[in-house]
Scaffold this motif. Structure first.
Motif, PDB file in Angstrom:
ATOM      1  N   GLU A 153       0.831  -1.205   0.000  1.00  0.00           N
ATOM      2  CA  GLU A 153       0.000   0.000   0.000  1.00  0.00           C
ATOM      3  C   GLU A 153       0.865   1.254   0.000  1.00  0.00           C
ATOM      4  N   ALA A 154       1.954   1.232   0.756  1.00  0.00           N
ATOM      5  CA  ALA A 154       2.850   2.390   0.806  1.00  0.00           C
ATOM      6  C   ALA A 154       3.550   2.610  -0.527  1.00  0.00           C
ATOM      7  N   LEU A 155       3.954   1.524  -1.178  1.00  0.00           N
ATOM      8  CA  LEU A 155       4.651   1.638  -2.457  1.00  0.00           C
ATOM      9  C   LEU A 155       3.747   2.171  -3.557  1.00  0.00           C
ATOM     10  N   GLN A 156       2.456   1.972  -3.425  1.00  0.00           N
ATOM     11  CA  GLN A 156       1.509   2.428  -4.441  1.00  0.00           C
ATOM     12  C   GLN A 156       1.205   3.916  -4.336  1.00  0.00           C
ATOM     13  N   ARG A 157       1.602   4.529  -3.229  1.00  0.00           N
ATOM     14  CA  ARG A 157       1.345   5.960  -3.063  1.00  0.00           C
ATOM     15  C   ARG A 157       2.420   6.745  -3.803  1.00  0.00           C
ATOM     16  N   ASN A 158       2.023   7.537  -4.775  1.00  0.00           N
ATOM     17  CA  ASN A 158       2.975   8.315  -5.562  1.00  0.00           C
ATOM     18  C   ASN A 158       3.515   9.519  -4.813  1.00  0.00           C
ATOM     19  N   SER A 159       2.782   9.961  -3.779  1.00  0.00           N
ATOM     20  CA  SER A 159       3.210  11.099  -2.975  1.00  0.00           C
ATOM     21  C   SER A 159       2.704  10.886  -1.560  1.00  0.00           C
ATOM     22  N   PRO A 160       3.297  11.554  -0.577  1.00  0.00           N
ATOM     23  CA  PRO A 160       2.867  11.390   0.804  1.00  0.00           C
ATOM     24  C   PRO A 160       1.397  11.753   0.975  1.00  0.00           C
ATOM     25  N   PRO A 161       0.593  10.898   1.609  1.00  0.00           N
ATOM     26  CA  PRO A 161      -0.820  11.235   1.850  1.00  0.00           C
ATOM     27  C   PRO A 161      -0.921  12.404   2.813  1.00  0.00           C
ATOM     28  N   ARG A 162      -1.878  13.286   2.590  1.00  0.00           N
ATOM     29  CA  ARG A 162      -1.995  14.505   3.389  1.00  0.00           C
ATOM     30  C   ARG A 162      -3.334  14.565   4.107  1.00  0.00           C
ATOM     31  N   ASP A 163      -3.325  15.193   5.296  1.00  0.00           N
ATOM     32  CA  ASP A 163      -4.581  15.460   5.978  1.00  0.00           C
ATOM     33  C   ASP A 163      -5.023  16.883   5.657  1.00  0.00           C
ATOM     34  N   ILE A 164      -6.043  17.365   6.324  1.00  0.00           N
ATOM     35  CA  ILE A 164      -6.576  18.689   5.990  1.00  0.00           C
ATOM     36  C   ILE A 164      -5.591  19.810   6.313  1.00  0.00           C
ATOM     37  N   LYS A 165      -4.599  19.527   7.149  1.00  0.00           N
ATOM     38  CA  LYS A 165      -3.576  20.522   7.464  1.00  0.00           C
ATOM     39  C   LYS A 165      -2.377  20.427   6.530  1.00  0.00           C
ATOM     40  N   ASN A 197      -0.225  11.777   7.060  1.00  0.00           N
ATOM     41  CA  ASN A 197      -0.889  11.142   8.199  1.00  0.00           C
ATOM     42  C   ASN A 197      -0.970   9.632   8.074  1.00  0.00           C
ATOM     43  N   VAL A 198      -0.304   9.042   7.073  1.00  0.00           N
ATOM     44  CA  VAL A 198      -0.320   7.605   6.858  1.00  0.00           C
ATOM     45  C   VAL A 198       1.111   7.156   6.572  1.00  0.00           C
ATOM     46  N   PHE A 199       1.403   5.913   6.908  1.00  0.00           N
ATOM     47  CA  PHE A 199       2.719   5.343   6.638  1.00  0.00           C
ATOM     48  C   PHE A 199       3.068   5.434   5.151  1.00  0.00           C
ATOM     49  N   TRP A 200       4.259   5.962   4.855  1.00  0.00           N
ATOM     50  CA  TRP A 200       4.746   6.018   3.484  1.00  0.00           C
ATOM     51  C   TRP A 200       6.247   5.810   3.465  1.00  0.00           C
ATOM     52  N   VAL A 201       6.798   5.595   2.294  1.00  0.00           N
ATOM     53  CA  VAL A 201       8.215   5.259   2.161  1.00  0.00           C
ATOM     54  C   VAL A 201       8.909   6.285   1.267  1.00  0.00           C
ATOM     55  N   PRO A 202      10.239   6.301   1.255  1.00  0.00           N
ATOM     56  CA  PRO A 202      10.967   7.248   0.406  1.00  0.00           C
ATOM     57  C   PRO A 202      10.585   7.103  -1.067  1.00  0.00           C
ATOM     58  N   PRO A 203      10.832   8.146  -1.863  1.00  0.00           N
ATOM     59  CA  PRO A 203      10.450   8.124  -3.283  1.00  0.00           C
ATOM     60  C   PRO A 203      11.248   7.101  -4.076  1.00  0.00           C
ATOM     61  N   SER A 204      10.785   6.815  -5.265  1.00  0.00           N
ATOM     62  CA  SER A 204      11.404   5.789  -6.102  1.00  0.00           C
ATOM     63  C   SER A 204      12.846   6.109  -6.460  1.00  0.00           C
ATOM     64  N   SER A 205      13.243   7.376  -6.390  1.00  0.00           N
ATOM     65  CA  SER A 205      14.616   7.756  -6.708  1.00  0.00           C
ATOM     66  C   SER A 205      15.589   7.393  -5.597  1.00  0.00           C
ATOM     67  N   ALA A 206      15.089   7.032  -4.406  1.00  0.00           N
ATOM     68  CA  ALA A 206      15.939   6.670  -3.269  1.00  0.00           C
ATOM     69  C   ALA A 206      16.164   5.168  -3.259  1.00  0.00           C
ATOM     70  N   ILE A 207      17.372   4.755  -2.914  1.00  0.00           N
ATOM     71  CA  ILE A 207      17.696   3.336  -2.922  1.00  0.00           C
ATOM     72  C   ILE A 207      16.927   2.574  -1.858  1.00  0.00           C
ATOM     73  N   ALA A 208      16.474   3.261  -0.809  1.00  0.00           N
ATOM     74  CA  ALA A 208      15.646   2.607   0.203  1.00  0.00           C
ATOM     75  C   ALA A 208      14.360   2.082  -0.422  1.00  0.00           C
ATOM     76  N   ASN A 209      13.790   2.849  -1.333  1.00  0.00           N
ATOM     77  CA  ASN A 209      12.579   2.420  -2.033  1.00  0.00           C
ATOM     78  C   ASN A 209      12.854   1.149  -2.832  1.00  0.00           C
ATOM     79  N   GLN A 210      14.014   1.103  -3.461  1.00  0.00           N
ATOM     80  CA  GLN A 210      14.378  -0.075  -4.257  1.00  0.00           C
ATOM     81  C   GLN A 210      14.475  -1.309  -3.376  1.00  0.00           C
ATOM     82  N   LEU A 211      15.092  -1.170  -2.202  1.00  0.00           N
ATOM     83  CA  LEU A 211      15.198  -2.301  -1.275  1.00  0.00           C
ATOM     84  C   LEU A 211      13.817  -2.798  -0.856  1.00  0.00           C
ATOM     85  N   ILE A 212      12.940  -1.861  -0.538  1.00  0.00           N
ATOM     86  CA  ILE A 212      11.588  -2.220  -0.101  1.00  0.00           C
ATOM     87  C   ILE A 212      10.827  -2.907  -1.223  1.00  0.00           C
ATOM     88  N   GLN A 213      10.983  -2.394  -2.454  1.00  0.00           N
ATOM     89  CA  GLN A 213      10.320  -2.999  -3.606  1.00  0.00           C
ATOM     90  C   GLN A 213      10.849  -4.405  -3.865  1.00  0.00           C
TER      91      GLN A 213
END
Length: 310
Positions: free
Chosen positions: A269-281, A285-301
């Motif tokens: 679910e986190a990998l499918q989010r193209n950008s950090p989910p936002r609340d009204i402020k 407000n939801v778990f997300w991971v670094p962008p696809s350009s970061a090697i951490a994202n590659q490890l998670i994928q």
């Protein structure tokens, strides 16, 4: 290599090359027709025209630093224009100077390595103006690939600090953590600098034990990436496993704010989010991971893909 070693050849290449612009180490970005952002690459003649309009000597272009060569063998340079008025440059170039951390989320993955390499080289020149042995000024070559202290004869080269980044798994879950400085809701893989004399495996085992109190059973190399934060680092990415019966997290020290085990479903679910989910402020407000350009994202994928196969 020829451009790095031959000053005259580099000067000629600069006249027909391309340039990335930075203002106080922030790269210039441009909006696209679709509302996104791109990394503009200017011909030297365009930059010279901009300098002329701003009343600056065209010799400023000679302080450009060689970044590399394009696939078509066109020399690519980067130029720091902090001495120019920021708004004036942005207006002329129809762009905006953007903090590099923000640019990571705005640019295509293919553009990120070029812009990070340029910033790292410019920062290195800013912080190595003097010889550490004599205290006297160092002089760069035309390409900016080295600096020399003519008093001591010492030659300095741009360096990267080795950092291990590791995604730990217990077979069914992966462990992700966050530092206090992370954007709200973002979790990433564990990472730490190599101590003097350590191997990658030794660093990996030590960091996992120090940060979350777990003992690594096995480890496997994945890939590597240049990382510009906070200084220039070489990220060595690995996967590691721990025993399912010894997976109790024990945070030690103040480096990590939190560390958790995440299921495959949560990670997908986190990998499918193209950008950090936002609340009204406007805050994540939801778990997300670094962008696809970061090697951490590659490890998670990679971990998620492996789980799906097993």
């Amino acid at each position: 290599m020829n451009l790095k070693e031959d000053d005259e050849l580099c000067r000629r290449a600069l006249q027909s090359g391309t340039v990335l612009l930075y203002h106080k180490l922030s790269p210039l970005l441009q909006r696209t027709d679709r509302g996104g952002y791109k990394l503009p690459i200017f011909q030297v003649s365009v930059v010279n025209g901009m300098l002329e309009k701003l009343g600056k000597d065209a010799e400023v272009i000679n302080s450009s630093v060689l970044v590399g060569c394009s696939d078509s063998l066109l020399a690519q340079f980067c130029l720091e224009v902090a001495e120019l008025e920021q708004n004036a440059v942005e207006e002329l170039c129809q762009g905006v100077f953007t903090d590099l951390r923000k640019a990571f989320f705005l640019l295509r993955s293919s553009e990120v390595p070029l812009v990070t390499r340029g910033q790292a080289l410019l920062r290195w020149h800013q912080t190595h103006s003097y010889c550490s042995a004599t205290g006297k000024p160092t002089q760069r070559n035309q390409a900016g690939s080295q600096r020399v202290c003519h008093s001591s004869g010492i030659t300095y080269y741009p360096q990267m600090a080795p950092v291990v980044i590791v995604l730990v798994s217990d077979g069914e879950r992966c462990l992700l953590a966050r530092q206090p400085a992370f954007p709200r809701g973002m979790y990433s893989a564990l990472a730490g600098f190599c101590d003097m004399g350590e191997t990658v495996l030794e660093t990996l085992r030590r960091e996992v034990a120090e940060e979350v109190g777990l003992e690594v059973e096995s480890a496997q190399y994945s890939s590597s990436q240049h990382w510009p934060f906070p200084q220039s680092s070489l990220m060595v990415a690995c996967h590691a496993t721990v025993s399912p019966g010894s997976s109790q997290i024990n945070l030690s020290g103040a480096e990590l704010e939190d560390a958790r085990w995440f299921t495959l479903q949560e990670v997908q679910e986190a990998l499918q989010r193209n950008s950090p989910p936002r609340d009204i402020k406007g805050e994540a407000n939801v778990f997300w991971v670094p962008p696809s350009s970061a090697i951490a994202n590659q490890l998670i994928q990679e971990w998620a893909n492996q789980q799906l196969k097993s």
